[in-house]
Write a protein that holds these residues in place. Sequence first.
Motif, mmCIF file in Angstrom:
data_model
loop_
_atom_site.group_PDB
_atom_site.id
_atom_site.type_symbol
_atom_site.label_atom_id
_atom_site.label_comp_id
_atom_site.label_asym_id
_atom_site.label_seq_id
_atom_site.Cartn_x
_atom_site.Cartn_y
_atom_site.Cartn_z
ATOM 1 N N LEU A 57 0.562 -1.038 0.105
ATOM 2 C CA LEU A 57 0.135 0.021 0.033
ATOM 3 C C LEU A 57 0.968 1.046 0.014
ATOM 4 N N GLY A 58 2.325 1.125 0.003
ATOM 5 C CA GLY A 58 2.982 2.348 0.043
ATOM 6 C C GLY A 58 3.475 2.853 1.236
ATOM 7 N N VAL A 59 3.163 2.118 2.458
ATOM 8 C CA VAL A 59 3.417 2.510 3.783
ATOM 9 C C VAL A 59 4.724 1.908 4.136
ATOM 10 N N ASP A 60 5.968 2.522 4.411
ATOM 11 C CA ASP A 60 7.325 2.277 4.737
ATOM 12 C C ASP A 60 7.481 2.309 6.128
ATOM 13 N N LEU A 61 7.195 1.225 6.745
ATOM 14 C CA LEU A 61 7.429 1.104 8.296
ATOM 15 C C LEU A 61 8.441 1.503 8.777
ATOM 16 N N ALA A 62 9.638 0.968 8.352
ATOM 17 C CA ALA A 62 11.001 1.354 8.741
ATOM 18 C C ALA A 62 11.250 2.862 8.769
ATOM 19 N N ALA A 63 10.738 3.549 7.736
ATOM 20 C CA ALA A 63 10.894 5.206 7.531
ATOM 21 C C ALA A 63 10.071 5.765 8.591
ATOM 22 N N LEU A 64 9.066 5.176 8.992
ATOM 23 C CA LEU A 64 8.183 5.867 9.785
ATOM 24 C C LEU A 64 8.582 5.739 11.588
ATOM 25 N N GLY A 65 9.770 4.868 11.520
ATOM 26 C CA GLY A 65 10.433 4.553 12.806
ATOM 27 C C GLY A 65 9.777 3.427 13.725
ATOM 28 N N ALA A 66 9.087 2.456 12.748
ATOM 29 C CA ALA A 66 8.505 1.387 13.544
ATOM 30 C C ALA A 66 9.560 0.642 13.873
ATOM 31 N N GLU A 67 9.519 -0.192 15.135
ATOM 32 C CA GLU A 67 10.286 -1.129 15.579
ATOM 33 C C GLU A 67 10.252 -2.403 15.068
ATOM 34 N N PRO A 68 11.386 -3.199 14.633
ATOM 35 C CA PRO A 68 10.989 -4.388 14.198
ATOM 36 C C PRO A 68 10.747 -5.496 15.307
ATOM 37 N N ASN A 79 6.593 -17.267 36.011
ATOM 38 C CA ASN A 79 6.988 -18.075 35.053
ATOM 39 C C ASN A 79 7.160 -17.263 33.678
ATOM 40 N N GLU A 80 8.548 -17.436 33.056
ATOM 41 C CA GLU A 80 8.465 -17.017 31.845
ATOM 42 C C GLU A 80 8.771 -17.982 30.515
ATOM 43 N N LEU A 81 8.424 -17.620 29.445
ATOM 44 C CA LEU A 81 8.745 -18.540 28.201
ATOM 45 C C LEU A 81 8.884 -17.325 27.171
ATOM 46 N N ALA A 82 10.083 -17.835 26.601
ATOM 47 C CA ALA A 82 10.446 -16.805 25.717
ATOM 48 C C ALA A 82 10.783 -17.621 24.507
ATOM 49 N N PHE A 83 10.471 -16.996 23.285
ATOM 50 C CA PHE A 83 10.878 -17.678 21.742
ATOM 51 C C PHE A 83 10.723 -16.461 20.896
ATOM 52 N N ASP A 84 11.376 -17.203 19.609
ATOM 53 C CA ASP A 84 11.439 -16.266 18.492
ATOM 54 C C ASP A 84 10.128 -16.296 17.605
ATOM 55 N N LEU A 85 9.734 -15.326 17.028
ATOM 56 C CA LEU A 85 8.509 -15.175 16.368
ATOM 57 C C LEU A 85 9.041 -16.083 14.788
ATOM 58 N N PRO A 86 7.814 -16.663 14.417
ATOM 59 C CA PRO A 86 8.235 -17.428 13.133
ATOM 60 C C PRO A 86 8.279 -16.393 12.011
ATOM 61 N N PHE A 87 8.332 -15.040 12.218
ATOM 62 C CA PHE A 87 8.345 -13.980 11.236
ATOM 63 C C PHE A 87 8.912 -12.758 11.717
ATOM 64 N N THR A 88 9.264 -11.682 11.069
ATOM 65 C CA THR A 88 9.557 -10.453 11.629
ATOM 66 C C THR A 88 8.188 -9.639 11.599
ATOM 67 N N ALA A 89 7.666 -9.250 12.951
ATOM 68 C CA ALA A 89 6.637 -8.218 12.838
ATOM 69 C C ALA A 89 7.101 -6.844 13.264
ATOM 70 N N TRP A 90 6.155 -5.658 13.362
ATOM 71 C CA TRP A 90 6.807 -4.461 13.571
ATOM 72 C C TRP A 90 5.763 -3.925 14.704
ATOM 73 N N SER A 91 6.186 -2.794 15.020
ATOM 74 C CA SER A 91 5.331 -1.907 16.145
ATOM 75 C C SER A 91 5.510 -0.649 15.959
ATOM 76 N N LEU A 92 4.305 0.028 15.888
ATOM 77 C CA LEU A 92 4.299 1.483 15.522
ATOM 78 C C LEU A 92 3.033 1.931 16.090
ATOM 79 N N SER A 93 2.824 3.273 16.628
ATOM 80 C CA SER A 93 1.510 3.578 17.063
ATOM 81 C C SER A 93 0.699 3.957 15.962
#
Length: 381
Positions: A57-68, A79-93
């Motif tokens: 759609l033309g939205v550049d997440l990295a350019a907007l400052g999103a966190e991978p 108790n804690e359970l840590a694992f890697d995601l099966p893909f890279t996601a992003w986080s942006l307001s």
Amino acid sequence: MSEETVIIGGGPAGAAAAIKLSRQGMPVRLLERKSGPHHKVCGEFISFEAAQHLEELGVDLAALGAEPIRHVRFYNGENELAFDLPFTAWSLSRRLLDSALIEQAQCAGANVELGTAVKQLSRTDDGWRLVSRRQSSEGQASTAFSAQTVFLASGKHELRNWKRKVEASHRNDLIGLKMHFNPIELQQPQWRNTVEIHLFNGGYAGLEPIEKGRVNLCFLISQDIYKACGGNWPGVLDWLGRTSSHMKQRLATLTPRWCEPLAVSGIPYGYIRSPDDSVPSLFSLGDQAAVIPSFAGDGIAIALHTATLAAHVHAAGGDSSTYQRLAFNDLTQPVREAERLASMLSHRLGRKAAFACARLWPTLPREMILRTRVGLSQLMQ
Ligand SMILES: Cc1cc2nc3c(=O)[nH]c(=O)nc-3n(C[C@H](O)[C@H](O)[C@H](O)COP(=O)(O)OP(=O)(O)OC[C@H]3O[C@@H](n4cnc5c(N)ncnc54)[C@H](O)[C@@H]3O)c2cc1C
């Protein structure tokens, strides 16, 4: 009657549909009740599927400052359970994400009217009659107009006469709350690329880094707990800090950016619009099509997926019942899987069993997460 497709709502679903239709040369009029960028209750998690749509759609997440986002840490009490995601996601307001989509819709040629709420939608012999209300410094002005096709993308907001038919089993007493924080500098590296999900009876809290080194906290609790905490933010935060020492530690190192949190209630988790409910020339998108438990973090992907599908069907001359059937097929499995998972994790014994199984079969969390993802319908492949 105008040839324009009228889109009600400028969230991810409405804006994405506007971009897709405009790019195909179709006239689009998008009405969004808010007059500018705004925050929404959301975990700010942008799944891999959503990110793929956004790139297109033309939205550049990295350019907007999103966190991978590459890692997940689950907490059940101590108790804690840590694992890697099966893909890279992003986080942006959502404030930045939704604004970027609206901007792309305008660039694609859509007629975007901000600060304009649709107040009435009624059927006519050959289409739709709408009444919109525009808020400006000079006051309010109402306008009535007609359209052949309407895309309903108003999210959790219902239009009078066109309310979703929510079954009793999809009603709940949950409240969603969200706050942005500044972490103390020393703690910033701890947040890098990681989403934390803190589980407790009846709900969960998600913590994740967003743009500019900030952290978003979004959580669901029952109204009973909310009332027992005195129905105020300090009381609720205090309760949250008592769910585990990990959460207490996090909250001690974070400074809230707003005086009050954003709040939402009455979210019909598990709702899926049945193809039988389809109305000619009315395409229901995003949360109006289905509401996946937010724990799965795929609501934005559903919004973008349904927008793409509806635009594709409409541009090809298909009707809304064809679209609604395809959407139903695509959304049923992920929504039902996410419901089952959310229900299991909301109980103490379910969480205990899930943590034990995940330790025995380390690939299990990844497999469960993949089952809640929205795949492409046959039509789009
Ligand atoms: C607690 C919580 C946490 C969540 N966390 C995540 C997450 O981390 N990741 C994720 O992918 N999803 C998450 N979601 C789900 C996600 O927020 C929604 O699925 C997504 O926003 C749906 O997009 P939409 O475009 O359908 O609706 P919305 O984003 O709600 O947009 C609808 C738009 O329509 C406008 N509108 C409403 N009524 C009218 C009207 N009458 N006239 C004109 N405009 C109108 C509104 O102002 C709004 O801008 C979460 C949801 C909740 C409740």
